[in-house]
Design an enzyme around this catalytic site. Structure first.
Site, PDB file in Angstrom:
ATOM      1  N   ARG A 299      -7.247  53.269   9.264  1.00 44.56           N
ATOM      2  CA  ARG A 299      -6.008  54.025   9.448  1.00 44.56           C
ATOM      3  C   ARG A 299      -5.310  53.515  10.698  1.00 44.56           C
ATOM      4  NH1 ARG A 299      -6.639  55.203   4.956  1.00 44.56           N
ATOM      5  NH2 ARG A 299      -6.763  57.267   3.956  1.00 44.56           N
TER       6      ARG A 299
ATOM      7  N   GLU B 297       4.270  53.030   8.627  1.00 47.49           N
ATOM      8  CA  GLU B 297       4.335  51.976   7.615  1.00 47.49           C
ATOM      9  C   GLU B 297       5.590  52.115   6.769  1.00 47.49           C
ATOM     10  OE1 GLU B 297       0.657  51.961   5.426  1.00 47.49           O
ATOM     11  OE2 GLU B 297      -0.523  51.338   7.152  1.00 47.49           O
TER      12      GLU B 297
ATOM     13  N   HIS C 198      -0.963  46.645   4.174  1.00 41.83           N
ATOM     14  CA  HIS C 198      -1.829  47.693   3.614  1.00 41.83           C
ATOM     15  C   HIS C 198      -2.361  47.271   2.240  1.00 41.83           C
ATOM     16  CE1 HIS C 198      -2.671  52.259   3.963  1.00 41.83           C
ATOM     17  NE2 HIS C 198      -3.638  51.669   3.311  1.00 41.83           N
TER      18      HIS C 198
END
Length: 602
Positions: A290, A319, A338
């Site tokens: 994370r 993000e 990601h």
């Protein structure tokens, strides 16, 4: 009151199995009722309501898939329900559609807030999150509106671990930077000399599913692997040749650090200026967990100072990150958007896992991946509410008293009550104790549905003992005691005579109180946070500690002192509304009469 009898209850692997909820796909009513024990057999039975969901007229339910889902998952859904795949909807379009749907499946890009549940007008019964994190789902609103939320936490484990290893190797050999250099027409072999992985020490921070798989693969690359996870079973680590160490030892000895911890209040920005300063100069960091666990500005400073040689990041605090982010643009940082779960196999696996969970929930099955609590009758909640809060906070207190690295495996819970054994259902209390122990150090959401399953998965053995008291059964409970066995304590006074970390509490006037720590009796409300001090019992101690907290503008809401005998050892329990600074806590510890102290967050 005096103890009249006691009984020990073993926790079943599936405590609700005896409810015999149907797992067939035949039409079910919109809610399933099962008996809940009642105090008076002449009054109506209390009922625990598990909201299950098929259309009331026996027709197929409707499932809305709001983001791209693997074909295998969609086919599974289509065999059970009417499936509407509508991608890239605006919030307004989602709110309009949702009133026609029994279930909703999303990934991370769709916000499922209170407005969605309000717009569903009670029809939406299940939300499925195709992945692990559920930051985009309003859990409290879901529970309030009787909607079960399930996720898919296991299918992307291997994909995330492989991506972590890919980043580790590509960072060590400057693959991304040298690729960009060659494509720009350069040929700078000397500039991109890398480092070898063989013989280097990798610290895996968070030894859950992904962390374990990363460790396995790193061992195969010839690396020495250590891990920090205060509650990971030592036998599981030793089985694959991994040594569990303290947080500070991991930082100080690692050549590479791979992050696999959940984002919780305890782990937010856990890598910061202070922790970077403890690391070996030239350390290299990988994060596929994370983004919020790293203070990104502090990482840039550590890179510029040469403390951190390189970083490889798949996740970010925000993000997508800003295009001009100093971290993203840093020459010694490798970044990916990601991609941890982004393999074809993982995507199909997640699709199948979430489809099975949603179909099972619509069929009334108890999903092990449920992340919010089922509906409980208002009568039961009203009576048990303060005890539920007490149970969770005792679990949180107990686990914070455990010294890092020793792990938690054995939990004993004792209830004292004047009610008969069959007139007190402790499943909800047990679930909340499990929640208090596990949630602070995990990204698992624990509730009545998944508490025992989660405990078993993590090797946590929980036993219950009920002590029957003489007197009026007006209150459901007198005390709850939580004991953690075979652990080391960071606050020695919390150990009982038999060596367990022990905390006890009761409800007074509707407010949970901590009434015993180890062998010391105290009395402090479980609100805000608590400072526990073991001290020499002498005049002026309350005033001295209170003055230090007052000078730091920390409000004291309650203070209690329990002692063995006058002028001997005593425990001071101080309830505070605010978290004291490290400097303030240091001043308390420097008081000559204070022998040990600990700060505990509730």
């Amino acid at each position: 009151m005096s103890a009249a009898a006691s009984s020990t209850i073993s926790v079943a692997t599936n405590p609700l199995k005896s409810l015999s909820l149907s797992s067939s796909r035949s039409p079910l009513p919109s809610a399933i009722s099962v008996p809940f024990p009642s105090r008076n057999r002449d009054t109506p039975r209390r009922r625990l309501i598990l909201v299950a969901c098929t259309a009331g007229d026996g027709s197929k339910p409707t499932i809305l898939v709001a983001e791209k889902l693997g074909e295998a998952g969609v086919k599974l859904l289509e065999g059970f329900a009417n499936v509407d795949c509508s991608y890239n909807m605006t919030p307004e379009e989602l709110n309009t559609k949702i009133s026609l749907c029994d279930a909703l499946i999303v990934r991370s890009g769709t916000k499922v807030g209170r407005e969605v549940f309000e717009s569903s007008r009670g029809r939406l019964k299940v939300v499925g999150r195709a992945g692990v994190g559920i930051d985009n789902v309003d859990l409290s609103a879901a529970t309030e509106f009787g909607c079960l939320v399930v996720n898919a936490p296991t299918a992307n484990t291997i994909a995330a671990a492989e991506h972590g290893i890919a980043l580790l190797a590509s960072m060590a050999r400057n693959v991304a930077q040298s690729d960009a250099s060659v494509k720009a027409g350069e040929w700078k072999r000397n500039k991109y000399v890398g480092v070898s992985l063989v013989g280097k020490t990798l610290a895996v921070m968070g030894f859950g599913k992904v962390g374990t798989e990363v460790a396995r693969r790193a061992k195969g690359l010839g690396m020495r692997v250590i891990a920090h996870d205060p509650y990971a079973p030592a036998d599981r680590a030793h089985a694959i040749g991994v040594e569990l160490v303290s947080f500070d030892e991991a930082l100080a000895t690692a050549d590479f650090i791979s992050l696999h911890m959940p984002l919780t209040p305890a782990t937010a920005k856990i890598l910061n200026d202070e922790t970077f300063a403890k690391m070996k100069k030239g350390v290299r960091i990988v994060n596929v967990a994370r983004g919020g666990v790293i203070d990104e500005d502090a990482l840039v400073r550590a890179l510029d100072a040469g403390i951190v040689a390189q970083a490889a990041l798949d996740v970010f605090t925000k993000e997508p990150p800003a295009k001009d982010s100093p971290l993203v643009q840093h020459e010694r940082v490798t970044v990916t958007p990601h991609l941890g779960a982004s393999t074809m196999e993982a995507q199909e696996g997640v699709a199948i896992e979430i489809a099975e969970a949603v179909v099972g929930a619509l069929n009334g099955e108890l999903a092990a991946t449920a992340v919010n609590a089922p509906m409980v009758s208002a009568e039961v909640l009203t009576e048990l509410k303060p005890y539920v809060i007490l149970a969770e906070k005792l679990g949180r207190l107990a686990v914070q008293l455990v010294a890092g690295g020793s792990g938690v495996k054995n939990v004993k819970v004792s209830y004292t009550s004047a009610r008969a054994t069959d007139d007190l259902d402790t499943r909800l209390l047990r679930a909340m104790i499990t929640k208090g122990i596990i949630e602070p150090i995990s990204d698992v959401y624990v509730n009545l549905v998944n508490a025992d399953f989660t405990a078993k998965q993590r090797g946590l053995r929980l036993s219950e003992e009920r002590v029957l008291l003489d007197g009026s059964p007006e209150n459901p409970l007198e005390t709850i005691t939580v004991q953690l066995g075979n652990v080391e304590s960071k606050f020695a006074s919390s150990l009982s005579e038999s060596g367990e970390v022990k905390v006890e509490g009761r409800v007074k006037d509707g407010i949970p109180h901590l009434t015993k720590v180890g062998s010391f009796e105290v009395d402090v409300t479980l609100e805000g946070s608590i400072i526990l001090c073991r001290q020499v019992d002498q005049p002026g101690m309350i005033g001295t500690v209170g003055s230090i907290l007052g000078e730091s503008n920390v409000n004291v809401n309650f203070m209690s002192v329990g002692r063995i005998a006058p002028r001997k050892q005593a425990i001071m329990a101080i309830g505070v509304d605010d978290q004291p600074s490290k400097e303030t806590l240091k001043k308390i510890g420097e008081i000559p009469a204070v022998e040990e102290f600990v700060f505990l967050k509730l």
